[in-house]
Enzyme design. Structure first.
Site, short mmCIF file in Angstrom:
data_model
loop_
_atom_site.label_atom_id
_atom_site.label_comp_id
_atom_site.label_asym_id
_atom_site.label_seq_id
_atom_site.Cartn_x
_atom_site.Cartn_y
_atom_site.Cartn_z
N SER A 95 0.79 -1.34 0.05
CA SER A 95 0.02 0.14 0.07
C SER A 95 0.80 1.28 -0.09
O SER A 95 1.86 1.53 -0.80
CB SER A 95 -0.91 0.08 1.29
OG SER A 95 -1.81 1.15 0.99
N ASP A 233 -2.34 6.44 -3.48
CA ASP A 233 -1.00 5.74 -2.86
C ASP A 233 -0.64 4.59 -3.55
O ASP A 233 -0.92 4.69 -4.75
CB ASP A 233 -1.61 5.18 -1.44
CG ASP A 233 -2.40 4.12 -1.48
OD1 ASP A 233 -3.10 3.98 -2.76
OD2 ASP A 233 -2.63 3.35 -0.38
N ASP A 235 -0.89 1.58 -4.26
CA ASP A 235 -1.97 0.62 -4.64
C ASP A 235 -3.08 0.99 -5.02
O ASP A 235 -3.89 0.36 -5.62
CB ASP A 235 -1.96 -0.61 -3.83
CG ASP A 235 -2.70 -0.41 -2.45
OD1 ASP A 235 -2.66 0.76 -2.07
OD2 ASP A 235 -3.71 -1.22 -2.03
N ASP A 237 -5.63 2.43 -3.50
CA ASP A 237 -6.94 2.42 -2.86
C ASP A 237 -7.36 3.60 -2.06
O ASP A 237 -8.28 3.83 -1.42
CB ASP A 237 -7.23 0.95 -2.03
CG ASP A 237 -6.01 0.97 -0.80
OD1 ASP A 237 -5.19 1.93 -0.87
OD2 ASP A 237 -6.32 -0.11 -0.28
MG MG Z 1 -3.23 1.39 -0.04
#
Ligand code: MG
Length: 404
Positions: A95, A233, A235, A237
């Site tokens: 993340s 960010d 990844d 999400d």
């Molecule tokens: Mg994330």
């Protein structure tokens, strides 16, 4: 030792998270989900391909056929899991953490991240080595696949913008590097992209979008006179916003303002957030006739509660917003598109929209604490807070302590 935290297995590469563990995870997921079809994706981290090879090997050995989506945002993987009716989907990402970290997050075929119960089952299979090894004739096979167009089509079909917004998209060299600019262009925005090359060293800025790491984006928005800056960010999400004046949109305020917008549109409803969010969320949501439910910190808990309460919206003040009409995985790209839509519907600029929500003093800081004294430290903190603020109305121990 527990493998899973609130966001799956996560740790330092080749220290906590090795290819050996990734291979076991693959085998355990195949065993637990009795999986025949599995999707695998990763963010841009340097260790991503190494861990993917091991994970895929484990899945194949457990008899699962694997579609490798390559570098893909987490919410896109979760969306595709449901759309393609697979048995499980696995994301390799840490993340927003620094580049030396990586992690493994597992989703079921309905696009929901594994809850604690499922995570425990995976851990037990690994601890007891209860793997289902496929017969040599039925081992799985992997193929490279790019299905992200299905996600793009879905967003373009369901979000319609009337205005030609000028936005600066900043994927921060993470997993949204191509999809975020592509989706925004597809919605008719004029897009200026920065830090939009995939690079697992995260050379441009931290993979965690916040006021400090987005100083360059804020400058670019201001110089170009753009309507907004949108930063994701590692990844994808989470999303953070820069308003048209070049100021960072406070996470708590923009969350509260957007939650209120959704409640207004729905004529009421439940909003789920975590205990860490500002009470501005209650102020805004209740003002418009909605109710707020608070959970432990972690999008898995927020998503679970949203499903249970049939919530209209949910989100955490780190920019992880969940839109249940689409999916139960927080989605940065979708959140940015829906925020632009909200600005159109309310006929406001981003700064005006955010200013609707009250701003309360808030201090977020990490303090190091040994694991074995954590519970005691939390308990003592709670007791001393109670004596400092004897007029408190509510004392919550959902996660840590919270006084209202
Ligand atoms: Mg994330």
């Amino acid at each position: 030792m527990r493998l899973f935290g609130s966001s799956g297995v996560r740790g330092l590469v080749n220290v906590d998270l090795t290819p050996v563990l990734a291979e076991k995870m693959g085998l355990a997921v195949a065993t637990f989900a009795k999986a025949r079809e599995v999707l695998v994706a990763r963010d841009t981290r340097v260790s991503g391909a190494m861990l993917e090879d091991a994970l895929v090997s484990g899945l194949e050995s457990g008899g699962a056929n694997v579609k490798c989506l390559g570098i893909t945002p987490t919410p896109v993987l979760a969306f595709l899991a449901r759309k393609m009716r697979v048995d499980a989907a696995v994301m390799i990402t840490a993340s927003h953490n620094p580049p030396e970290y990586n992690g493994i997050k597992v989703f079921s075929g309905d696009g929901l991240a594994y809850d604690e119960e499922n995570q425990d089952m995976i851990e037990r299979i690994i601890a007891e080595q209860r793997f289902r090894l496929a017969d040599w004739k039925t081992i799985g096979h992997a193929q490279v696949a790019d299905e992200s167009y299905l996600y793009v089509e879905n967003v373009e079909k369901r979000v319609k913008l009337r205005r030609k917004w000028h936005v600066v998209a900043d994927p921060g060299c993470g997993a949204t590097f191509s999809l975020a600019p592509a989706v925004l262009k597809g919605l008719g925005c004029k897009v200026t992209a920065m830090n939009a090359q995939p690079d697992g060293w995260f050379p441009a800025r931290s993979s965690e979008p916040n006021a400090q790491s987005l100083t360059p984006l804020a400058k670019v928005v201001k110089i170009l006179g753009a309507d907004a800056g949108l930063a994701y960010d590692g990844d994808g999400d989470r999303v953070a916003f820069i308003d048209e004046k070049g100021s960072f949109a406070d996470f708590d305020q923009v969350l509260a303002a957007y939650a209120a917008h959704v409640v207004k549109e729905n004529g009421g409803g439940t909003v789920v957030t975590n205990v860490e969010a500002s009470m501005g969320v209650e102020k805004m949501v209740e003002w418009h006739g909605g109710t707020v439910v608070r959970t432990k910190v972690g999008d898995v808990y927020v998503a679970e509660m949203m499903k249970k309460r049939k919530a209209v919206f949910g989100g955490e003040p780190c920019g992880a917003w969940i839109h249940p009409q689409f999916n139960y995985c927080p989605d940065g790209i979708l959140s940015s598109a829906l925020l632009l839509k909200a600005l159109e519907d309310e006929n406001k600029s981003l700064a005006e929209f955010v200013a609707e929500a009250p701003k309360y003093p808030i201090l977020r800081e990490n303090l190091s604490c040994k694991n074995k004294v954590k519970e005691e430290a939390v308990e003592e903190t709670g007791e001393s807070l109670k004596s400092i603020f004897p007029a408190y109305r509510e004392f919550s121990t959902v996660d840590g302590v919270r006084l209202v």
